[in-house]
Motif scaffolding. Structure first.
Motif, short mmCIF file in Angstrom:
data_model
loop_
_atom_site.label_atom_id
_atom_site.label_comp_id
_atom_site.label_asym_id
_atom_site.label_seq_id
_atom_site.Cartn_x
_atom_site.Cartn_y
_atom_site.Cartn_z
N VAL A 17 68.62 6.02 115.75
CA VAL A 17 67.58 5.44 116.61
C VAL A 17 67.33 6.36 117.79
CG1 VAL A 17 66.94 3.46 118.04
CG2 VAL A 17 68.34 3.11 116.00
N ARG A 18 66.08 6.59 118.09
CA ARG A 18 65.70 7.32 119.31
C ARG A 18 65.20 6.29 120.29
NH1 ARG A 18 61.36 10.07 121.88
NH2 ARG A 18 62.13 11.91 122.97
N LEU A 19 65.93 6.11 121.39
CA LEU A 19 65.64 5.05 122.35
C LEU A 19 64.92 5.60 123.58
CD1 LEU A 19 65.98 2.11 123.22
CD2 LEU A 19 68.17 2.77 124.24
N THR A 20 63.84 4.91 123.95
CA THR A 20 63.12 5.21 125.18
C THR A 20 63.30 4.02 126.12
OG1 THR A 20 61.49 6.51 123.97
CG2 THR A 20 60.88 5.77 126.17
N PRO A 21 64.06 4.21 127.21
CA PRO A 21 64.23 3.13 128.18
C PRO A 21 63.06 3.09 129.17
CG PRO A 21 65.60 4.99 128.78
CD PRO A 21 64.90 5.36 127.48
N ARG A 22 63.05 2.07 130.02
CA ARG A 22 62.02 1.90 131.06
C ARG A 22 60.62 1.81 130.48
NH1 ARG A 22 64.59 6.39 134.61
NH2 ARG A 22 66.16 5.20 135.71
N SER A 23 60.48 1.18 129.34
CA SER A 23 59.17 1.02 128.71
C SER A 23 58.52 -0.26 129.24
CB SER A 23 59.36 0.92 127.19
OG SER A 23 58.12 0.69 126.56
N GLY A 24 57.28 -0.44 128.93
CA GLY A 24 56.57 -1.65 129.34
C GLY A 24 56.94 -2.87 128.52
N ALA A 47 64.68 -2.15 129.73
CA ALA A 47 65.88 -1.94 130.54
C ALA A 47 66.01 -0.48 130.98
CB ALA A 47 67.11 -2.35 129.73
N VAL A 48 66.71 -0.30 132.09
CA VAL A 48 66.98 1.05 132.60
C VAL A 48 68.27 1.57 131.97
CG1 VAL A 48 65.78 0.66 134.77
CG2 VAL A 48 68.22 0.15 134.60
N PRO A 49 68.40 2.89 131.88
CA PRO A 49 69.60 3.46 131.26
C PRO A 49 70.77 3.56 132.24
CG PRO A 49 68.08 5.20 131.81
CD PRO A 49 67.40 3.91 132.17
N GLU A 50 71.15 2.44 132.81
CA GLU A 50 72.26 2.41 133.77
C GLU A 50 73.27 1.36 133.34
OE1 GLU A 50 70.55 1.69 137.60
OE2 GLU A 50 69.34 3.51 137.52
N LYS A 51 74.54 1.73 133.37
CA LYS A 51 75.64 0.82 133.06
C LYS A 51 75.48 0.14 131.70
CE LYS A 51 76.54 -0.02 137.89
NZ LYS A 51 76.62 -0.99 138.98
N GLY A 52 74.88 0.85 130.74
CA GLY A 52 74.76 0.34 129.38
C GLY A 52 73.66 -0.69 129.17
N ALA A 57 70.17 -3.77 125.50
CA ALA A 57 68.83 -4.23 125.15
C ALA A 57 68.45 -3.78 123.74
CB ALA A 57 67.81 -3.73 126.17
N LEU A 58 68.83 -2.56 123.37
CA LEU A 58 68.56 -2.07 122.01
C LEU A 58 69.30 -2.93 120.99
CD1 LEU A 58 67.52 -0.05 119.91
CD2 LEU A 58 69.53 1.37 120.44
N GLU A 59 70.56 -3.23 121.25
CA GLU A 59 71.33 -4.07 120.32
C GLU A 59 70.68 -5.44 120.15
OE1 GLU A 59 75.23 -3.99 122.04
OE2 GLU A 59 75.67 -2.00 121.19
N ARG A 60 70.23 -6.05 121.25
CA ARG A 60 69.55 -7.36 121.16
C ARG A 60 68.24 -7.26 120.40
NH1 ARG A 60 71.23 -7.45 126.52
NH2 ARG A 60 69.11 -6.96 127.24
N LEU A 61 67.48 -6.19 120.65
CA LEU A 61 66.20 -6.00 119.96
C LEU A 61 66.41 -5.84 118.46
CD1 LEU A 61 63.14 -5.39 119.91
CD2 LEU A 61 63.71 -3.00 120.40
N LEU A 62 67.35 -5.00 118.06
CA LEU A 62 67.63 -4.82 116.64
C LEU A 62 68.10 -6.12 115.99
CD1 LEU A 62 69.36 -1.33 116.67
CD2 LEU A 62 67.15 -1.89 115.63
N ALA A 63 68.98 -6.84 116.69
CA ALA A 63 69.49 -8.11 116.14
C ALA A 63 68.35 -9.09 115.89
CB ALA A 63 70.52 -8.71 117.09
#
Length: 103
Positions: A17-24, A47-52, A57-63
């Motif tokens: 997965v290629r993740l882009t944080p701070r998206s709309g 979500a911002v890429p801080e403290k995981g 957020a990626l894990e929740r989205l995929l789930a």
């Protein structure tokens, strides 16, 4: 032909997965390829890429999108990188069909 952004092995599935944080918005945006031709699933999260936070957020989205419990999803490589390897426990036919539909 099976999509090449994931691979099933026994009772687990690993996907790139290629993740882009701070998206709309939180979304899965299909399949992309890097310069070497390797495939990955494109994802973006608010979500911002801080403290995981972005990884969680990626894990929740995929789930949610794949219809599995969040506890079955783990980022196993690339926790601080944009390109990540995600492992999903339990390689059922429904999950494989959902992954193929993303491609």
């Amino acid at each position: 032909m099976a999509p090449d952004f994931f691979r099933a092995s026994g009772e687990t599935i690993e996907l790139v997965v290629r993740l882009t944080p701070r998206s709309g918005m939180d979304a899965l945006d299909g399949i992309g390829r890097d310069d070497a031709g390797r495939a990955f699933l494109k994802a973006r999260v608010r979500a911002v890429p801080e403290k995981g936070a972005a990884n969680a957020a990626l894990e929740r989205l995929l789930a949610k999108r794949l219809g599995v419990a969040p506890s079955r999803i783990d980022i196993v490589a690339g926790a601080t990188a944009r390109l990540k390897t995600v492992r999903i426990a339990g390689a059922g036919a429904d999950l494989l069909d959902a992954l193929r539909a993303l491609g």
